[in-house]
Design a protein around this motif. Structure first.
Motif, PDB file in Angstrom:
ATOM      1  N   VAL A 123       0.822  -1.201   0.000  1.00  0.00           N
ATOM      2  CA  VAL A 123       0.000   0.000   0.000  1.00  0.00           C
ATOM      3  C   VAL A 123       0.858   1.253   0.000  1.00  0.00           C
ATOM      4  N   GLU A 124       0.279   2.329  -0.486  1.00  0.00           N
ATOM      5  CA  GLU A 124       0.939   3.633  -0.432  1.00  0.00           C
ATOM      6  C   GLU A 124       1.299   3.939   1.021  1.00  0.00           C
ATOM      7  N   GLY A 125       2.588   4.244   1.239  1.00  0.00           N
ATOM      8  CA  GLY A 125       3.059   4.490   2.602  1.00  0.00           C
ATOM      9  C   GLY A 125       3.512   3.231   3.318  1.00  0.00           C
ATOM     10  N   GLY A 126       3.360   2.076   2.671  1.00  0.00           N
ATOM     11  CA  GLY A 126       3.764   0.804   3.260  1.00  0.00           C
ATOM     12  C   GLY A 126       4.980   0.231   2.565  1.00  0.00           C
ATOM     13  N   SER A 127       5.245  -1.058   2.814  1.00  0.00           N
ATOM     14  CA  SER A 127       6.421  -1.724   2.268  1.00  0.00           C
ATOM     15  C   SER A 127       6.137  -3.215   2.147  1.00  0.00           C
ATOM     16  N   PRO A 128       6.925  -3.954   1.339  1.00  0.00           N
ATOM     17  CA  PRO A 128       6.694  -5.388   1.222  1.00  0.00           C
ATOM     18  C   PRO A 128       6.766  -6.133   2.549  1.00  0.00           C
ATOM     19  N   ASP A 129       7.677  -5.748   3.447  1.00  0.00           N
ATOM     20  CA  ASP A 129       7.756  -6.469   4.713  1.00  0.00           C
ATOM     21  C   ASP A 129       6.480  -6.279   5.530  1.00  0.00           C
ATOM     22  N   GLN A 130       5.887  -5.091   5.467  1.00  0.00           N
ATOM     23  CA  GLN A 130       4.599  -4.874   6.130  1.00  0.00           C
ATOM     24  C   GLN A 130       3.509  -5.708   5.460  1.00  0.00           C
ATOM     25  N   SER A 131       3.574  -5.828   4.140  1.00  0.00           N
ATOM     26  CA  SER A 131       2.587  -6.638   3.418  1.00  0.00           C
ATOM     27  C   SER A 131       2.611  -8.080   3.896  1.00  0.00           C
ATOM     28  N   PHE A 132       3.801  -8.632   4.078  1.00  0.00           N
ATOM     29  CA  PHE A 132       3.887 -10.021   4.521  1.00  0.00           C
ATOM     30  C   PHE A 132       3.445 -10.184   5.970  1.00  0.00           C
ATOM     31  N   ARG A 133       3.707  -9.192   6.815  1.00  0.00           N
ATOM     32  CA  ARG A 133       3.180  -9.249   8.182  1.00  0.00           C
ATOM     33  C   ARG A 133       1.652  -9.234   8.158  1.00  0.00           C
ATOM     34  N   ASN A 134       1.093  -8.400   7.288  1.00  0.00           N
ATOM     35  CA  ASN A 134      -0.368  -8.360   7.141  1.00  0.00           C
ATOM     36  C   ASN A 134      -0.909  -9.687   6.620  1.00  0.00           C
ATOM     37  N   SER A 135      -0.177 -10.294   5.680  1.00  0.00           N
ATOM     38  CA  SER A 135      -0.618 -11.578   5.124  1.00  0.00           C
ATOM     39  C   SER A 135      -0.667 -12.656   6.205  1.00  0.00           C
ATOM     40  N   VAL A 136       0.356 -12.694   7.053  1.00  0.00           N
ATOM     41  CA  VAL A 136       0.368 -13.673   8.141  1.00  0.00           C
ATOM     42  C   VAL A 136      -0.814 -13.441   9.074  1.00  0.00           C
ATOM     43  N   ASP A 137      -1.070 -12.197   9.410  1.00  0.00           N
ATOM     44  CA  ASP A 137      -2.188 -11.873  10.295  1.00  0.00           C
ATOM     45  C   ASP A 137      -3.521 -12.259   9.658  1.00  0.00           C
ATOM     46  N   LEU A 138      -3.674 -11.964   8.381  1.00  0.00           N
ATOM     47  CA  LEU A 138      -4.910 -12.326   7.683  1.00  0.00           C
ATOM     48  C   LEU A 138      -5.059 -13.842   7.631  1.00  0.00           C
ATOM     49  N   ALA A 139      -3.989 -14.548   7.290  1.00  0.00           N
ATOM     50  CA  ALA A 139      -4.061 -16.012   7.185  1.00  0.00           C
ATOM     51  C   ALA A 139      -4.445 -16.644   8.518  1.00  0.00           C
ATOM     52  N   GLN A 140      -3.862 -16.156   9.599  1.00  0.00           N
ATOM     53  CA  GLN A 140      -4.182 -16.719  10.909  1.00  0.00           C
ATOM     54  C   GLN A 140      -5.638 -16.462  11.285  1.00  0.00           C
ATOM     55  N   ASN A 141      -6.154 -15.323  10.897  1.00  0.00           N
ATOM     56  CA  ASN A 141      -7.551 -15.018  11.202  1.00  0.00           C
ATOM     57  C   ASN A 141      -8.515 -15.827  10.352  1.00  0.00           C
ATOM     58  N   VAL A 142      -8.262 -15.917   9.042  1.00  0.00           N
ATOM     59  CA  VAL A 142      -9.210 -16.655   8.195  1.00  0.00           C
ATOM     60  C   VAL A 142      -9.152 -18.151   8.488  1.00  0.00           C
ATOM     61  N   GLU A 143      -7.999 -18.653   8.928  1.00  0.00           N
ATOM     62  CA  GLU A 143      -7.919 -20.043   9.383  1.00  0.00           C
ATOM     63  C   GLU A 143      -8.864 -20.244  10.567  1.00  0.00           C
ATOM     64  N   LYS A 144      -8.820 -19.321  11.507  1.00  0.00           N
ATOM     65  CA  LYS A 144      -9.673 -19.402  12.702  1.00  0.00           C
ATOM     66  C   LYS A 144     -11.146 -19.292  12.326  1.00  0.00           C
ATOM     67  N   TRP A 145     -11.449 -18.508  11.275  1.00  0.00           N
ATOM     68  CA  TRP A 145     -12.843 -18.293  10.879  1.00  0.00           C
ATOM     69  C   TRP A 145     -13.396 -19.403   9.995  1.00  0.00           C
ATOM     70  N   GLY A 146     -12.560 -20.340   9.555  1.00  0.00           N
ATOM     71  CA  GLY A 146     -13.073 -21.497   8.838  1.00  0.00           C
ATOM     72  C   GLY A 146     -12.910 -21.483   7.331  1.00  0.00           C
ATOM     73  N   PHE A 147     -12.094 -20.583   6.785  1.00  0.00           N
ATOM     74  CA  PHE A 147     -11.817 -20.619   5.352  1.00  0.00           C
ATOM     75  C   PHE A 147     -10.984 -21.856   5.019  1.00  0.00           C
ATOM     76  N   THR A 148     -11.134 -22.355   3.796  1.00  0.00           N
ATOM     77  CA  THR A 148     -10.527 -23.632   3.410  1.00  0.00           C
ATOM     78  C   THR A 148      -9.106 -23.486   2.882  1.00  0.00           C
ATOM     79  N   ARG A 149      -8.886 -22.497   2.007  1.00  0.00           N
ATOM     80  CA  ARG A 149      -7.583 -22.339   1.347  1.00  0.00           C
ATOM     81  C   ARG A 149      -7.112 -20.892   1.454  1.00  0.00           C
ATOM     82  N   TYR A 150      -5.796 -20.746   1.402  1.00  0.00           N
ATOM     83  CA  TYR A 150      -5.174 -19.424   1.366  1.00  0.00           C
ATOM     84  C   TYR A 150      -4.149 -19.458   0.244  1.00  0.00           C
ATOM     85  N   TRP A 151      -4.520 -18.845  -0.877  1.00  0.00           N
ATOM     86  CA  TRP A 151      -3.657 -18.891  -2.051  1.00  0.00           C
ATOM     87  C   TRP A 151      -2.992 -17.546  -2.289  1.00  0.00           C
ATOM     88  N   MET A 152      -1.803 -17.607  -2.870  1.00  0.00           N
ATOM     89  CA  MET A 152      -1.065 -16.409  -3.268  1.00  0.00           C
ATOM     90  C   MET A 152      -0.735 -16.508  -4.749  1.00  0.00           C
TER      91      MET A 152
END
Length: 337
Positions: free
Chosen positions: A20-49
């Motif tokens: 995102v504007e004002g962000g960086s790739p390392d922040q993007s990957f931290r966000n991805s980990v946080d999103l993946a951990q949450n959607v796993e908890k919420w019952g989503f089946t797959r996490y694709w990149m």
């Protein structure tokens, strides 16, 4: 045929690891980990990149490494590629990479394959050194790749072995935005994922082509369809419409060939686009679902009624990470109710 209900199908996530504007790739990957951990908890089946190159707003260019990172920080959700662009790679390399992933994270890895370069032609040249591995060779490349996992599928004497890889069950999906991969997936009896999120006008034709051409295989007895869909959900229709302007700006920058990071939402897109651009975006993003919980529920059900999909893969290109999490949480509430 009785229409499927939303709580009867699987929901999954496609993460483009947006920078995102004002962000960086390392922040993007931290966000991805946080999103993946949450959607796993919420019952989503797959996490694709997804594999993209030379696009400043997408951080997942080294897709297999990004998949490994997500799999390492989760425990049950399936993790995979949506997709790896096979013409960019030697099939042996992909077999070894995904064989390694399956060895490290057994029973959790998917290999979704596309035949587009995932980039512009100049970058494709830089990736491949030549363009001999173009999309027209995709069926042969696919045969070679499948033969590394299962030598019984190899059409020749297989003197080269993928280690790790050989003998492992890594589910292969074909991805498409037109009819080519739909027909091929049907003929081979493989699961098929269609990119409705950016090619809505081709969705029904491609799904029909896949189902009509389907031949049962050792992988599937009957067709299995996943459809990608942009979902921008918020607590109100108005807030969702505002959040969606980041997605509009992203596609507008692609149309204009201007490389920019994912932009914050704006109050009025009419200050940014001209009428022809607006119409072009409405064509390309016509299947996007944008709104509060009830509107999103109704439109997801309508989309399911139309496609009779077995799974939906949700893409939420939202600038603010917390708002992105909330969008997936709303979808989770819908799918679990």
């Amino acid at each position: 045929m009785t229409d499927k209900q939303l709580n009867e199908i699987k929901f999954s996530v496609l993460d483009l690891a947006p920078v995102v504007e004002g962000g960086s790739p390392d922040q993007s990957f931290r966000n991805s980990v946080d999103l993946a951990q949450n959607v796993e908890k919420w019952g989503f089946t797959r996490y694709w990149m997804a594999e993209h190159h030379n696009m400043p707003f997408i951080a997942s260019s080294a897709t297999s490494i990004a998949i490994s990172h997500i799999a390492h920080h989760t425990s049950t959700i399936r993790v995979g590629s949506g997709g790896v662009m096979l013409p960019n790679h030697a099939p042996l390399i992909i077999a070894e990479q995904f064989g390694t992933l399956e060895t490290l994270f057994p029973g959790r890895i998917d290999l979704g394959l596309g035949r587009a370069p995932g980039t512009d032609q100049i970058t494709a040249q830089a990736l491949r050194r030549n363009l001999n591995g173009d999309a027209n060779n995709f069926p042969a490349q696919l045969d070679e790749l499948r033969g590394y996992f299962d030598p019984s599928l190899s059409t020749g004497i297989n003197r080269v072995h993928a280690i790790p890889g050989e003998g492992l069950d890594v589910p292969i999906w074909l991805l498409g935005s037109s009819g080519f991969s739909a027909q091929l997936a049907g003929q081979l009896g493989l699961p098929f994922s269609f990119a409705s999120h950016f090619s809505p006008n081709n969705t029904m034709g491609a799904l029909d082509l896949y189902r009509r051409n389907f031949q049962p295989s050792s992988t599937l007895d009957e067709p299995h369809v996943m459809v990608g869909v942009n979902v921008i959900a918020a607590d109100s229709d108005e807030e969702a419409e505002r959040l969606a302007t980041s997605l509009y700006q992203q596609f507008l920058n692609l149309i204009r060939n201007t490389n920019m990071l994912l932009q914050p939402p704006v109050d009025d897109m009419n200050e940014i686009w001209i009428e022809q651009e607006k119409q072009a975006l409405q064509q390309q993003l016509g299947a996007s679902i944008i709104g509060g919980p009830e509107k999103v529920r109704a439109e997801l059900q309508n989309f399911l009624n139309d496609t009779q999909a077995d799974e939906m893969m949700v893409i939420s290109q939202i600038y603010d990470h917390d708002a992105r999490l909330r969008s997936y949480e709303i979808v989770a509430d819908i799918m679990n109710s």
